[in-house]
Design a protein around this motif. Sequence first.
Motif, short mmCIF file in Angstrom:
data_model
loop_
_atom_site.label_atom_id
_atom_site.label_comp_id
_atom_site.label_asym_id
_atom_site.label_seq_id
_atom_site.Cartn_x
_atom_site.Cartn_y
_atom_site.Cartn_z
N THR A 1 4.62 1.23 9.92
CA THR A 1 5.12 -0.01 9.34
C THR A 1 3.94 -0.87 8.93
O THR A 1 2.85 -0.76 9.48
CB THR A 1 5.99 -0.80 10.34
OG1 THR A 1 5.22 -1.08 11.50
CG2 THR A 1 7.23 -0.04 10.72
N TYR A 2 4.18 -1.72 7.96
CA TYR A 2 3.19 -2.69 7.49
C TYR A 2 3.92 -3.96 7.14
O TYR A 2 4.78 -3.95 6.25
CB TYR A 2 2.42 -2.15 6.27
CG TYR A 2 1.52 -3.17 5.65
CD1 TYR A 2 0.34 -3.53 6.26
CD2 TYR A 2 1.89 -3.81 4.47
CE1 TYR A 2 -0.48 -4.49 5.70
CE2 TYR A 2 1.08 -4.76 3.90
CZ TYR A 2 -0.11 -5.09 4.52
OH TYR A 2 -0.91 -6.06 3.97
N GLN A 3 3.62 -5.03 7.87
CA GLN A 3 4.33 -6.30 7.73
C GLN A 3 5.83 -6.06 7.83
O GLN A 3 6.30 -5.55 8.84
CB GLN A 3 3.91 -7.02 6.46
CG GLN A 3 2.47 -7.44 6.46
CD GLN A 3 2.05 -8.15 5.18
OE1 GLN A 3 2.80 -8.26 4.23
NE2 GLN A 3 0.81 -8.63 5.18
N LYS A 4 6.60 -6.36 6.80
CA LYS A 4 8.06 -6.17 6.88
C LYS A 4 8.50 -4.83 6.27
O LYS A 4 9.70 -4.55 6.22
CB LYS A 4 8.78 -7.31 6.17
CG LYS A 4 8.51 -7.40 4.69
CD LYS A 4 9.29 -8.52 4.05
CE LYS A 4 9.03 -8.50 2.54
NZ LYS A 4 9.83 -9.48 1.84
N TYR A 5 7.57 -4.00 5.84
CA TYR A 5 7.90 -2.75 5.16
C TYR A 5 7.76 -1.54 6.06
O TYR A 5 6.89 -1.48 6.92
CB TYR A 5 6.97 -2.55 3.95
CG TYR A 5 7.08 -3.62 2.92
CD1 TYR A 5 8.19 -3.69 2.08
CD2 TYR A 5 6.09 -4.57 2.76
CE1 TYR A 5 8.30 -4.67 1.12
CE2 TYR A 5 6.19 -5.56 1.80
CZ TYR A 5 7.29 -5.60 0.98
OH TYR A 5 7.40 -6.58 0.04
N ASP A 6 8.62 -0.55 5.83
CA ASP A 6 8.45 0.77 6.43
C ASP A 6 7.65 1.60 5.42
O ASP A 6 7.91 1.55 4.22
CB ASP A 6 9.81 1.44 6.67
CG ASP A 6 10.62 0.72 7.73
OD1 ASP A 6 10.05 0.38 8.78
OD2 ASP A 6 11.83 0.50 7.50
N LEU A 7 6.67 2.34 5.92
CA LEU A 7 5.84 3.17 5.06
C LEU A 7 5.95 4.63 5.48
O LEU A 7 6.06 4.93 6.67
CB LEU A 7 4.37 2.78 5.17
CG LEU A 7 3.96 1.35 4.86
CD1 LEU A 7 2.46 1.20 5.08
CD2 LEU A 7 4.31 0.99 3.44
N ALA A 8 5.90 5.50 4.52
CA ALA A 8 5.77 6.94 4.75
C ALA A 8 4.83 7.45 3.68
O ALA A 8 5.00 7.13 2.50
CB ALA A 8 7.11 7.64 4.68
N PHE A 9 3.79 8.18 4.09
CA PHE A 9 2.90 8.74 3.08
C PHE A 9 2.50 10.16 3.44
O PHE A 9 2.43 10.53 4.59
CB PHE A 9 1.66 7.86 2.85
CG PHE A 9 0.91 7.46 4.09
CD1 PHE A 9 -0.07 8.27 4.62
CD2 PHE A 9 1.18 6.26 4.71
CE1 PHE A 9 -0.77 7.90 5.75
CE2 PHE A 9 0.49 5.87 5.83
CZ PHE A 9 -0.49 6.69 6.36
N LYS A 10 2.33 10.94 2.38
CA LYS A 10 1.91 12.33 2.52
C LYS A 10 0.40 12.38 2.32
O LYS A 10 -0.14 11.69 1.46
CB LYS A 10 2.61 13.22 1.51
CG LYS A 10 4.09 13.33 1.78
CD LYS A 10 4.75 14.28 0.81
CE LYS A 10 6.24 14.33 1.09
NZ LYS A 10 6.93 15.27 0.23
N THR A 11 -0.26 13.23 3.08
CA THR A 11 -1.70 13.38 2.97
C THR A 11 -2.05 14.70 2.32
O THR A 11 -1.27 15.66 2.37
CB THR A 11 -2.37 13.29 4.36
OG1 THR A 11 -1.88 14.32 5.19
CG2 THR A 11 -2.12 11.94 5.01
N ASP A 12 -3.24 14.75 1.73
CA ASP A 12 -3.72 15.99 1.12
C ASP A 12 -4.41 16.85 2.18
O ASP A 12 -4.37 16.55 3.37
CB ASP A 12 -4.62 15.71 -0.07
CG ASP A 12 -5.90 14.97 0.30
OD1 ASP A 12 -6.17 14.75 1.50
OD2 ASP A 12 -6.65 14.60 -0.62
N GLU A 13 -5.06 17.93 1.74
CA GLU A 13 -5.71 18.85 2.68
C GLU A 13 -6.92 18.23 3.38
O GLU A 13 -7.39 18.76 4.38
CB GLU A 13 -6.11 20.15 1.98
CG GLU A 13 -7.02 19.99 0.80
CD GLU A 13 -6.30 19.65 -0.50
OE1 GLU A 13 -6.99 19.24 -1.45
OE2 GLU A 13 -5.07 19.74 -0.57
#
Length: 82
Positions: free
Chosen positions: A22-34
Amino acid sequence: MNEALLKLLDKSYAPSQLVETTYQKYDLAFKTDEEGLPILLFMGTKDKEGKIRGERYARRIVRDEAGKIVKSHWDHKGKATP
């Protein structure tokens, strides 16, 4: 995107993973590279099924011949989970 969010996304994480936070009021999801760098970001509010409804961003990374990052920026790609 503000400086604090970009600083969070400039960190290195586990390679080839989906990271949720989470960041402030947002939910975050991120994909990472190799290499563990975030390359795809979903930012918004998580619904009851666990999907994020909000915005989607993709990272463009330009490297030199030695593999060092020369430029990096995020492009807005539209809505996430319409």
